[in-house]
Design an enzyme around this catalytic site. Structure first.
Site, mmCIF file in Angstrom:
data_model
loop_
_atom_site.group_PDB
_atom_site.id
_atom_site.type_symbol
_atom_site.label_atom_id
_atom_site.label_comp_id
_atom_site.label_asym_id
_atom_site.label_seq_id
_atom_site.Cartn_x
_atom_site.Cartn_y
_atom_site.Cartn_z
ATOM 1 N N PHE A 1 25.121 16.140 21.803
ATOM 2 C CA PHE A 1 26.326 16.649 21.140
ATOM 3 C C PHE A 1 26.902 15.515 20.305
ATOM 4 O O PHE A 1 27.320 14.491 20.833
ATOM 5 C CB PHE A 1 27.398 17.139 22.128
ATOM 6 C CG PHE A 1 28.604 17.661 21.398
ATOM 7 C CD1 PHE A 1 28.670 18.990 20.982
ATOM 8 C CD2 PHE A 1 29.649 16.814 21.058
ATOM 9 C CE1 PHE A 1 29.764 19.450 20.252
ATOM 10 C CE2 PHE A 1 30.739 17.277 20.331
ATOM 11 C CZ PHE A 1 30.797 18.585 19.931
ATOM 12 N N ASP B 1 26.092 6.619 19.972
ATOM 13 C CA ASP B 1 27.296 7.443 19.850
ATOM 14 C C ASP B 1 28.110 7.247 21.127
ATOM 15 O O ASP B 1 27.834 7.851 22.161
ATOM 16 C CB ASP B 1 26.921 8.913 19.648
ATOM 17 C CG ASP B 1 28.162 9.812 19.516
ATOM 18 O OD1 ASP B 1 29.265 9.344 19.855
ATOM 19 O OD2 ASP B 1 28.017 10.972 19.087
ATOM 20 N N LYS C 1 37.579 9.356 19.428
ATOM 21 C CA LYS C 1 38.353 9.799 20.591
ATOM 22 C C LYS C 1 39.407 8.762 21.030
ATOM 23 O O LYS C 1 40.427 8.647 20.383
ATOM 24 C CB LYS C 1 37.414 10.233 21.708
ATOM 25 C CG LYS C 1 36.651 11.502 21.290
ATOM 26 C CD LYS C 1 36.133 12.346 22.421
ATOM 27 C CE LYS C 1 35.717 13.708 21.888
ATOM 28 N NZ LYS C 1 34.290 13.953 21.838
HETATM 29 C C1 PLP Z 1 33.590 14.563 20.657
HETATM 30 C C2 PLP Z 1 32.315 13.949 20.258
HETATM 31 C C3 PLP Z 1 31.950 13.865 18.905
HETATM 32 C C4 PLP Z 1 32.741 14.503 17.787
HETATM 33 O O1 PLP Z 1 34.045 14.049 17.721
HETATM 34 P P1 PLP Z 1 35.151 14.925 16.930
HETATM 35 O O2 PLP Z 1 36.332 14.011 16.866
HETATM 36 O O3 PLP Z 1 35.400 16.148 17.758
HETATM 37 O O4 PLP Z 1 34.576 15.235 15.597
HETATM 38 C C5 PLP Z 1 30.779 13.183 18.596
HETATM 39 N N1 PLP Z 1 30.016 12.642 19.558
HETATM 40 C C6 PLP Z 1 30.337 12.715 20.864
HETATM 41 C C7 PLP Z 1 29.450 12.066 21.863
HETATM 42 C C8 PLP Z 1 31.488 13.382 21.260
HETATM 43 O O5 PLP Z 1 31.781 13.489 22.552
#
Ligand code: PLP
Length: 407
Positions: free
Chosen positions: A148, A233, A262
């Site tokens: 994700f 990520d 985040k």
């Molecule tokens: C939440 C998330 C995203 C995307 O972040 P948004 O601010 O919602 O666009 C990307 N990668 C990971 C691992 C995430 O948990």
């Protein structure tokens, strides 16, 4: 009619009734939050709930942490938004602190996590053509199954979650998916056109999936041997959640690019960034990439304070200690309504025995008892409280889970 089209049944129609003007891209639990402080939120009727989701780790520091609110208010009294057409006096201090936290040279500021991922993809491709010498428009990036990385069309194009993809094609080419947790599958998928491996060091949305020990170290070795970038990520796994600054720290691994978001916004604003060294992130030239809001003074002031709070190590230590406490509590549930627990720092995926209900049903029953959690992939509930939560509050939440599972 509406419920037929959403396919969400009761949840969809309840959402439609409560928020008739909000597009139904979510099916929220039946709670409307009006206030938040620390690890707690209060709904419109004055009921309090312990927040065990923390906005998917965006609220690692708790709701309205006084130091972060102070940074915001202080900056609001000066200037909020300038665009990058001009310099602002908050961006360099933020970038310097974040680069130091990451042990890297450069920071490229954006807003949302998905934008950080998109930026990482662009940087990797540009590096591939300009530094590695990949043929024009041939660059490929290896990703993991079950990933994700956000919701843009490029990103959902390399997701294997049907509900993220179906109906949204055609998708951007150039991605190869391999099983998560298998470093040799990455090695086997690399070709002369491969520019990067993009992975979550722990897969969050997939259900807090922790790869086998050594996976990240082996990816680092493979990327070094093959001249491929390692992009981590850490948008959900990073910034204290797992008891270290980054989930990569658990294996002592440093990726070429960190993707952050985040919690970088302190639970207040969307703040994201790509962080890397000059030889990689330095490939981007003026005019090739940007964002109207990225690096704005308000975001930079709050982001700087968030980084300062992480640089003491206090939140990481707290997440580690509380996580150990949570692990002991959760282990007792295995065989009693829970089939498996995966936990890293203060971040747990708890698989509910189907005989006791779905993840969503357990989340609804916990809501009735004043505990907010989010289900994922049917049977899993995810526990990721703000790191300011107290051990006694975790114990109370676990007692509510025990009562829910006892029926
Ligand atoms: C939440 C998330 C995203 C995307 O972040 P948004 O601010 O919602 O666009 C990307 N990668 C990971 C691992 C995430 O948990």
């Amino acid at each position: 009619m509406t419920t037929l089209h959403t396919g969400l049944g009761a949840a969809g129609s309840a959402a439609a009734a409560a928020e008739p003007h909000v597009a139904r891209n979510y099916a929220p639990l039946e709670v409307t939050i009006a206030r938040g402080e620390g690890a707690w939120v209060t709904d419109i009727d004055g009921r309090r709930y312990l927040d065990l989701l923390a906005a998917y780790s965006a609220v690692n520091f708790g709701h309205r942490h006084p130091a972060l609110v102070a940074a915001l208010e202080e900056q609001l009294g000066r200037v909020a938004l300038t665009s990058r057409a001009f310099r602002n006096d908050r961006l360099e201090p933020f970038a310097a602190a974040l680069a130091e936290l990451c042990g890297k040279d450069l920071v490229l500021p954006m807003n949302t996590g998905a934008e950080a991922v998109e930026t990482g993809i662009k940087v990797a491709r540009a590096w591939g053509y300009r530094v590695k010498g990949v043929r024009p428009d041939a660059a490929r990036i290896i990703v993991a199954e079950g990933n994700f990385h956000g919701r843009t069309t490029t990103i959902v194009g390399f997701s294997d979650d049907d509900s993220a993809r179906d109906g949204f094609g055609p998708f951007t080419p150039g991605f190869d998916a391999v099983p998560y947790g298998d470093a040799e599958a990455i090695a086997a998928a690399i070709t002369d056109d491969t520019v990067a491996v993009l992975i979550e060091p722990i897969q969050g949305e997939a259900g807090v999936i922790i790869p086998p020990e050594g996976y990240l170290r082996r990816i680092r070795e493979i990327c070094d041997e093959q001249n491929v970038l390692f992009i981590a990520d850490e948008i959900q796994s990073g910034l204290g959640r797992v008891g270290t600054t980054f989930a990569c720290d658990r294996e002592g691994v440093v990726p070429d690019l960190y993707l952050l978001g985040k919690a970088l916004g302190g639970g207040i604003l969307p703040v994201s960034a790509v962080v890397g060294d000059e030889d990689v992130l330095g490939v981007i030239r003026p005019g090739e990439h940007g964002s109207t809001f990225g690096g704005n003074p308000l975001a930079a002031a709050v982001g700087l304070r968030a980084v300062e709070m992480l640089s003491t190590g206090e939140f990481q230590e707290r997440a580690l200690a509380l996580g150990e406490h949570l692990r002991q509590g959760l282990d007792d549930f295995i065989g009693h309504g829970v089939t498996a627990v995966r936990i890293a720092g203060l971040w747990a995926g708890v698989d509910i025995d189907p005989a006791f209900g779905t993840g969503r049903e357990i989340a609804e029953k916990l809501l009735d008892r004043g505990v907010l959690v989010k289900d994922t992939h049917g049977q899993t509930i995810r526990i990721a409280p703000p790191i300011v939560v107290r051990a006694t509050e975790l114990d109370w939440a676990l007692e509510q889970l025990r009562l829910v599972l006892a029926g």
